[in-house]
Motif scaffolding. Sequence first.
Motif, PDB file in Angstrom:
ATOM      1  N   ASP A  47       0.846  -1.237   0.116  1.00  0.00           N
ATOM      2  CA  ASP A  47       0.008  -0.127  -0.087  1.00  0.00           C
ATOM      3  C   ASP A  47       0.883   1.289  -0.045  1.00  0.00           C
ATOM      4  O   ASP A  47       1.794   1.335   0.922  1.00  0.00           O
ATOM      5  N   PRO A  48       0.647   2.198  -1.024  1.00  0.00           N
ATOM      6  CA  PRO A  48       1.456   3.221  -1.043  1.00  0.00           C
ATOM      7  C   PRO A  48       1.408   4.374   0.001  1.00  0.00           C
ATOM      8  O   PRO A  48       2.123   5.281   0.095  1.00  0.00           O
ATOM      9  N   ILE A  49       0.420   4.369   0.672  1.00  0.00           N
ATOM     10  CA  ILE A  49       0.119   5.420   1.689  1.00  0.00           C
ATOM     11  C   ILE A  49       0.384   4.828   3.054  1.00  0.00           C
ATOM     12  O   ILE A  49       0.912   5.782   3.781  1.00  0.00           O
ATOM     13  N   PHE A  50      -0.037   3.428   3.292  1.00  0.00           N
ATOM     14  CA  PHE A  50       0.100   3.125   4.614  1.00  0.00           C
ATOM     15  C   PHE A  50       1.340   2.427   4.938  1.00  0.00           C
ATOM     16  O   PHE A  50       1.876   2.308   6.267  1.00  0.00           O
ATOM     17  N   ASN A  51       1.927   1.832   4.029  1.00  0.00           N
ATOM     18  CA  ASN A  51       3.012   0.828   4.372  1.00  0.00           C
ATOM     19  C   ASN A  51       4.282   1.289   3.449  1.00  0.00           C
ATOM     20  O   ASN A  51       5.304   0.840   4.224  1.00  0.00           O
ATOM     21  N   ARG A  52       4.135   1.338   2.417  1.00  0.00           N
ATOM     22  CA  ARG A  52       5.247   1.851   1.654  1.00  0.00           C
ATOM     23  C   ARG A  52       6.459   2.787   2.273  1.00  0.00           C
ATOM     24  O   ARG A  52       7.534   2.605   2.128  1.00  0.00           O
ATOM     25  N   PRO A  53       5.788   3.989   2.590  1.00  0.00           N
ATOM     26  CA  PRO A  53       6.691   4.848   3.118  1.00  0.00           C
ATOM     27  C   PRO A  53       7.367   4.461   4.288  1.00  0.00           C
ATOM     28  O   PRO A  53       8.494   5.341   4.628  1.00  0.00           O
ATOM     29  N   LEU A  54       6.921   3.318   5.005  1.00  0.00           N
ATOM     30  CA  LEU A  54       7.786   2.894   6.010  1.00  0.00           C
ATOM     31  C   LEU A  54       9.286   2.343   5.617  1.00  0.00           C
ATOM     32  O   LEU A  54      10.346   2.418   6.322  1.00  0.00           O
ATOM     33  N   GLY A  55       9.399   1.934   4.286  1.00  0.00           N
ATOM     34  CA  GLY A  55      10.719   1.684   3.859  1.00  0.00           C
ATOM     35  C   GLY A  55      11.058   0.159   4.329  1.00  0.00           C
ATOM     36  O   GLY A  55      10.434  -0.624   4.912  1.00  0.00           O
ATOM     37  N   GLY A  56      12.309  -0.187   3.790  1.00  0.00           N
ATOM     38  CA  GLY A  56      12.726  -1.552   4.451  1.00  0.00           C
ATOM     39  C   GLY A  56      12.437  -2.634   3.486  1.00  0.00           C
ATOM     40  O   GLY A  56      11.985  -2.416   2.288  1.00  0.00           O
ATOM     41  N   HIS A  57      13.190  -3.788   3.755  1.00  0.00           N
ATOM     42  CA  HIS A  57      12.989  -4.817   2.682  1.00  0.00           C
ATOM     43  C   HIS A  57      11.445  -5.411   2.861  1.00  0.00           C
ATOM     44  O   HIS A  57      11.021  -5.734   4.085  1.00  0.00           O
ATOM     45  N   PRO A  58      10.712  -5.686   2.014  1.00  0.00           N
ATOM     46  CA  PRO A  58       9.231  -5.982   2.026  1.00  0.00           C
ATOM     47  C   PRO A  58       9.035  -7.428   2.807  1.00  0.00           C
ATOM     48  O   PRO A  58       8.081  -7.550   3.185  1.00  0.00           O
ATOM     49  N   TYR A  59       9.939  -8.354   2.661  1.00  0.00           N
ATOM     50  CA  TYR A  59      10.059  -9.617   3.367  1.00  0.00           C
ATOM     51  C   TYR A  59       9.725  -9.324   4.992  1.00  0.00           C
ATOM     52  O   TYR A  59       9.578 -10.417   5.492  1.00  0.00           O
ATOM     53  N   TYR A  60       9.888  -8.354   5.423  1.00  0.00           N
ATOM     54  CA  TYR A  60       9.754  -8.243   6.899  1.00  0.00           C
ATOM     55  C   TYR A  60       8.320  -8.470   7.132  1.00  0.00           C
ATOM     56  O   TYR A  60       7.850  -9.086   8.321  1.00  0.00           O
ATOM     57  N   ILE A  61       7.481  -8.486   6.143  1.00  0.00           N
ATOM     58  CA  ILE A  61       5.993  -8.779   6.323  1.00  0.00           C
ATOM     59  C   ILE A  61       5.866 -10.412   6.578  1.00  0.00           C
ATOM     60  O   ILE A  61       5.189 -10.725   7.570  1.00  0.00           O
ATOM     61  N   ALA A  62       6.656 -11.025   5.938  1.00  0.00           N
ATOM     62  CA  ALA A  62       6.710 -12.471   6.290  1.00  0.00           C
ATOM     63  C   ALA A  62       7.121 -12.852   7.743  1.00  0.00           C
ATOM     64  O   ALA A  62       6.646 -13.513   8.292  1.00  0.00           O
ATOM     65  N   GLY A  63       8.353 -11.949   8.092  1.00  0.00           N
ATOM     66  CA  GLY A  63       8.565 -11.985   9.459  1.00  0.00           C
ATOM     67  C   GLY A  63       7.679 -11.844  10.617  1.00  0.00           C
ATOM     68  O   GLY A  63       7.490 -12.458  11.405  1.00  0.00           O
ATOM     69  N   LEU A  64       6.813 -10.863  10.403  1.00  0.00           N
ATOM     70  CA  LEU A  64       5.572 -10.443  11.192  1.00  0.00           C
ATOM     71  C   LEU A  64       4.744 -11.450  11.026  1.00  0.00           C
ATOM     72  O   LEU A  64       4.251 -12.007  12.069  1.00  0.00           O
ATOM     73  N   GLU A  65       4.515 -12.042  10.106  1.00  0.00           N
ATOM     74  CA  GLU A  65       3.351 -13.347   9.768  1.00  0.00           C
ATOM     75  C   GLU A  65       3.960 -14.426  10.742  1.00  0.00           C
ATOM     76  O   GLU A  65       3.181 -15.029  11.302  1.00  0.00           O
ATOM     77  N   MET A  66       5.046 -14.984  10.419  1.00  0.00           N
ATOM     78  CA  MET A  66       5.630 -15.995  10.795  1.00  0.00           C
ATOM     79  C   MET A  66       5.659 -15.976  12.635  1.00  0.00           C
ATOM     80  O   MET A  66       5.269 -16.689  13.115  1.00  0.00           O
ATOM     81  N   ASN A  67       5.998 -14.950  12.954  1.00  0.00           N
ATOM     82  CA  ASN A  67       6.232 -14.633  14.516  1.00  0.00           C
ATOM     83  C   ASN A  67       4.951 -14.869  15.093  1.00  0.00           C
ATOM     84  O   ASN A  67       4.782 -15.607  16.041  1.00  0.00           O
ATOM     85  N   ARG A  68       3.788 -14.342  14.443  1.00  0.00           N
ATOM     86  CA  ARG A  68       2.350 -14.409  15.006  1.00  0.00           C
ATOM     87  C   ARG A  68       1.846 -15.844  14.771  1.00  0.00           C
ATOM     88  O   ARG A  68       1.169 -16.283  15.860  1.00  0.00           O
ATOM     89  N   TYR A  69       2.294 -16.380  13.751  1.00  0.00           N
ATOM     90  CA  TYR A  69       1.651 -17.740  13.403  1.00  0.00           C
ATOM     91  C   TYR A  69       2.334 -18.671  14.501  1.00  0.00           C
ATOM     92  O   TYR A  69       1.441 -19.517  15.125  1.00  0.00           O
ATOM     93  N   LEU A  70       3.810 -18.636  14.990  1.00  0.00           N
ATOM     94  CA  LEU A  70       4.364 -19.464  16.080  1.00  0.00           C
ATOM     95  C   LEU A  70       3.636 -19.076  17.256  1.00  0.00           C
ATOM     96  O   LEU A  70       3.585 -20.054  17.875  1.00  0.00           O
ATOM     97  N   HIS A  71       3.585 -18.053  17.322  1.00  0.00           N
ATOM     98  CA  HIS A  71       2.933 -17.462  18.656  1.00  0.00           C
ATOM     99  C   HIS A  71       1.536 -18.177  19.062  1.00  0.00           C
ATOM    100  O   HIS A  71       1.273 -18.811  19.891  1.00  0.00           O
ATOM    101  N   ASP A  72       0.622 -18.040  17.852  1.00  0.00           N
ATOM    102  CA  ASP A  72      -0.723 -18.474  18.281  1.00  0.00           C
ATOM    103  C   ASP A  72      -0.649 -19.947  18.209  1.00  0.00           C
ATOM    104  O   ASP A  72      -1.825 -20.608  18.631  1.00  0.00           O
ATOM    105  N   THR A  73       0.248 -20.871  17.400  1.00  0.00           N
ATOM    106  CA  THR A  73      -0.057 -22.101  17.122  1.00  0.00           C
ATOM    107  C   THR A  73       0.962 -22.838  18.033  1.00  0.00           C
ATOM    108  O   THR A  73       0.745 -24.249  18.043  1.00  0.00           O
ATOM    109  N   CYS A  74       1.874 -22.134  18.659  1.00  0.00           N
ATOM    110  CA  CYS A  74       2.874 -23.027  19.358  1.00  0.00           C
ATOM    111  C   CYS A  74       3.918 -23.942  18.354  1.00  0.00           C
ATOM    112  O   CYS A  74       4.396 -25.038  18.697  1.00  0.00           O
TER     113      CYS A  74
END
Lengths: 155, 385
Positions: free
Chosen positions: B128-155
């Motif tokens: 998203d060009p307004i809410f997400n892209r301006p934060l910068g960084g390598h876009p795969y951080y989104i996979a890191g965010l998802e994996m972390n919560r997935y591990l947390h919720d599912t053990c």
Amino acid sequence: MSLEKITNPFDARHWIGHMEAEYRYTLGIAGERFFKEIKENERIMGVKCPKCEVVFVPPRLYCEKCFAKLEEWVDVGKRGEVYTYTIATIDIDGKRLEKPQIYALIKFDGACGGLIHRIGETEKVYIGMKVEAVFKPPSERKASINDIAYFKPAE
Amino acid sequence: MCEVAIVGVGCVGFRPITLELSYKELMFEAAVKAYEDAGGIDPRKDVDVFVTCAEDYLEGFSIFDEFVPDQLGAALRHLFTVSGDGMLGLATAYMLIKTGHFDTVVVEAHSKASDILTYMDIVNFGLDPIFNRPLGGHPYYIAGLEMNRYLHDTCTTEEQCAQVVVKNKKNAIANPYAAYGADVTLDQVLCSKTLFHPLKKLEISTPADGCIVMVLASEKVAEKLTDKPVWVKGVGWCTETPSLETRDWTRAIYTRLAAEMAYKTAGIANPWRDIDFAEIHDMFAYKELQHMEALKLCDYGEAGKLTEEGLTALEGEFPVNASGGLLGMGFGLEASGLQKVLEVVLQLRGEAGSRQIEDVEAGLAHTWRGIPTATGAVAVLSNVK
Ligand SMILES: [Zn+2]
């Protein structure tokens, strides 16, 4: 086709193309209001669906659950909770970051969704951690998501 | 309504880099193989419709669809492009034949990832060009965010995710279409650099070049062209909200709903029992586990344990990614879905060589459009009509 083994990709005959593509993305009605509130009032706003009774952050004009038009704006506060986080150690070009960057999805009490942002002023972060938005000084704000500099741990 | 079968497949690749072939030549080679495999059909007269799958940004063209007819034998024929994963093209071909108006449809998808010099910038442009892209960084951080919560919720544990890499890369050694087969240990995966905590370097698939062409046909034509038709029993697809902030972060609901759509048509009540094996989108190791759960192959949070116990290994009760998956074959961009379908077809025909699974009748192919999307598709295939 070359019969000799090519070991350097740039030795294969090629043409480098560069796509010049620049865009101007307008914020829209919901975005205008959201970023105006951040810039002028340091307020993070959501919008409530009258049917689903869900408050969406970021705000939008339509409900993704029931397709209703949304008009009721709600202040969700500057404080939220880390729903998930990650620590990036490389930049977009794959280069190692001197200082790893923490990103988090921050959710606000009573709201559906939240904001993805950087976490600052700490190296310690955990799921469930309470955080608070740190706004840039008013003179540096541009009605952008970066008007929030980062979120910091909240007592 | 008539049944639909895959009657021919052709694959070139997958390889880390393909210097000697242009993308057109890659497509031509795969098409020649597929037409040959489909009983030697002539694309100039035996094919009713051609469907190509490509995304302009990944090709480096505006209006890429204009550049595809010749190398498929489709010039001045009936052709269009689906701007999405190859499995959406397969679903389109299936529907075209189901209408009864078309008998033979060709589907094509490819990756010339090695031609893309700034791939990550293209991925980043998907945010998203307004809410997400301006934060910068390598876009795969989104996979890191998802994996972390997935591990947390599912053990689910980091070791269980790493086990996916060990399994898939090992399977890939036996697959001539795989670019990244390797014998890696659990420790090697766990000790590879943590790029986006808790996501590690070896848990991220690497792009590869390749092309896959498939020929689909109606029942009456299929049985004339081949004695090994693979029947498409059901297809499904689904997209969740693009809003990273409000979407579900642990359950891959887009895959759940795509699967339910495909299972309904295919008459699958219990996928673990009614299906023999699966090819599942594993662009990141944890996604294989999350997708297994969404595909109803096991309960929520159970996939890691099943993997650890070896049930999804090649010799296990329900092999997952016998091909080596995308971790082993290489991530074929919009061809990912057809990479999955290809392996299911080869297994169901008994042509998977040393990685052949015994006594298979039904297989599942699943795809996802990668970061930052929430789009998935599913196909259920069988060698029994
Ligand atoms: Zn609603």
